[in-house]
Scaffold this active site. Structure first.
Site, PDB file in Angstrom:
ATOM      1  N   SER A 127       0.834  -1.192   0.000  1.00  0.00           N
ATOM      2  CA  SER A 127       0.000   0.000   0.000  1.00  0.00           C
ATOM      3  C   SER A 127       0.872   1.246   0.000  1.00  0.00           C
ATOM      4  CB  SER A 127      -0.849  -0.034   1.271  1.00  0.00           C
ATOM      5  OG  SER A 127      -1.438   1.215   1.514  1.00  0.00           O
ATOM      6  N   TYR A 152      -1.806  -1.100  11.031  1.00  0.00           N
ATOM      7  CA  TYR A 152      -2.086  -1.621   9.684  1.00  0.00           C
ATOM      8  C   TYR A 152      -0.880  -1.352   8.773  1.00  0.00           C
ATOM      9  CZ  TYR A 152      -3.635  -1.653   4.858  1.00  0.00           C
ATOM     10  OH  TYR A 152      -3.698  -1.884   3.501  1.00  0.00           O
ATOM     11  N   LYS A 156       2.188  -3.835   6.701  1.00  0.00           N
ATOM     12  CA  LYS A 156       2.622  -3.784   5.292  1.00  0.00           C
ATOM     13  C   LYS A 156       4.138  -3.582   5.222  1.00  0.00           C
ATOM     14  CE  LYS A 156      -1.425  -4.337   3.422  1.00  0.00           C
ATOM     15  NZ  LYS A 156      -1.793  -5.626   2.860  1.00  0.00           N
TER      16      LYS A 156
END
Ligand code: NAD
Ligand code: WQD
Length: 341
Positions: A127, A152, A156
């Site tokens: 992302s 979050y 990643k």
């Protein structure tokens, strides 16, 4: 062309379902693994309606190693596209351990099982969030990553590190890290699209729910950003373009490139107000909004330089903002309750 199957984890989700359609359109054989924690089994029927082919579907958690071994035993899997993961930034702040376990844990299990079954190709859904608050705009792939502020995004970043380490120790692996910007839109058929639980966190599904009358107005989070009109600027990419980016990436992996990293965006920055105005214009629907305070953690601007994906894979977007707005609305208006029938 890969002869065996492509395993698509998270393949009934928003981006996964659109990617499965494009894989089937390009004659790949697909097996989906999804635990349905954020999607519905009905999506498989919808995919079949669009593609006139049915992907195999197995309801399972990617962290379940025995189940994953069984799947690799039953299918000759040449490549994996790993979408499965939790993605709500706010929820990740409340439940960081859940995010570490699910996102990092599933990737670790997947890589172990791939190794055991000699599967050499993986595409990972990363992302733009890994860039944190970017030092320059547009963002290039070799710009700094890792200074992030929510669990979050940390998952990643951590998974990217694991994949980069793996590429160093095993030169036979082909690994594509794809950094998506802001996917919106839906398949032209209106049969598949984004179906958030409860009140949407993201801007486009919020706009479509205002359009359908479920929500009264859009809360515009902040008008004092250092941007063209003071509202946040992002790189909104049509989900079908994103899906096609995965087809291009699989073709790239067939050339045995080792580790590759690509931004998948449009290269165009659009403000919150511009997105609302574009939606109003494209669909001839009024979208009331109110300017409010900033949402914690938001940044001024985030958009991609995507030259590398074009140079190395010949991939670039073909849909514009009008397509995005029309297709988002087509999905929402034909499925006012999402996949709930
Ligand atoms: P989504 O929630 O619609 O799809 C993810 C799918 O993974 C869901 O169907 C869910 O049921 C499944 N899943 C989650 N954990 C699982 C597990 N342990 N085992 C099996 N299945 C599991 O999300 P999406 O928008 O399609 O995103 C797909 C991927 O792309 C995610 O990894 C996400 O972090 C990443 N991504 C999304 C965006 C975005 O804005 N949508 C942007 C950048 C990156
Ligand atoms: C876009 C703009 C908001 C909602 C998130 C994740 C990111 C990635 C994509 C997965 C911002 C503004 C929003 C609203 C608003 N996901 N906004 N009112 O924050 O760029 O990215 O999704 O990797 O990690 O953080 O997307 O759609 O939430 O916000 O004004 O009701 O719209 O402030 O400027 P974001 P978004």
């Amino acid at each position: 062309m890969l002869k065996g199957y492509v395993l698509v984890t998270g393949g009934t989700g928003y981006i996964g379902s659109h990617t499965v359609v494009e894989l089937l359109n390009n004659d790949y054989k697909v097996v989906i693994v999804d635990n349905l924690c954020n999607s519905k089994a009905l999506v498989v029927d919808r995919i079949e309606k669009i593609a006139h082919k049915r992907p195999d579907f197995i309801e399972a958690d990617v962290r379940d190693k025995e189940k994953m071994r069984e799947i690799f035993k039953n299918y000759p899997i040449d490549a994996v596209i790993h979408f499965a993961g939790l993605k709500a930034v706010g929820e990740s702040v409340e439940k960081p351990q859940l995010y570490y376990d699910n996102n990092i844990g599933s990737t670790e299990v997947l890589l172990e099982v791939m190794k055991e079954f000699n599967c050499k190709n993986i595409v990972f859904s990363s992302s733009a969030t890994v860039y944190g608050n970017p030092k320059r705009i547009p963002i290039f792939e070799d710009d700094p990553t890792g200074e992030v502020t929510n669990p979050y995004a940390e998952t990643k970043v951590k998974i990217e590190i694991i994949l980069k380490e793996l590429a160093k120790i095993d030169s036979s692996m082909n690994i594509a890290i794809l950094r998506y910007f802001n996917p919106i839109g839906a398949h032209k058929s209106g049969l598949i699209g984004e179906d958030p639980n409860g009140i949407p966190n993201n801007l486009m599904p919020y706009i479509t729910q205002v359009a359908i009358g479920k929500l009264p107005f859009v809360h515009v989070f902040g008008s004092d950003y250092k941007t063209k009109d003071g509202t946040g600027v992002r790189d909104y990419i049509h989900v079908v373009d994103l899906a096609l980016g995965h087809v291009a990436t699989l073709k790239k992996l067939e050339q045995n490139p080792g580790l590759v990293i690509y931004n998948l965006g449009t290269g165009i920055g659009t403000s919150v107000i511009e997105l609302i105005e574009a939606f109003k214009m494209a669909n001839k629907i009024d979208i009331p909004y109110r300017i409010e305070g900033r949402r914690p953690g938001d940044i001024d601007e985030c958009y991609a330089n995507c030259d590398k994906a074009f140079r190395e894979m010949g991939w670039k977007t073909k849909y514009n903002m009008v397509d995005c707005c029309k297709d988002s609305w087509n999905w929402q208006s034909h499925n006012p309750k999402g996949y709930e029938e």
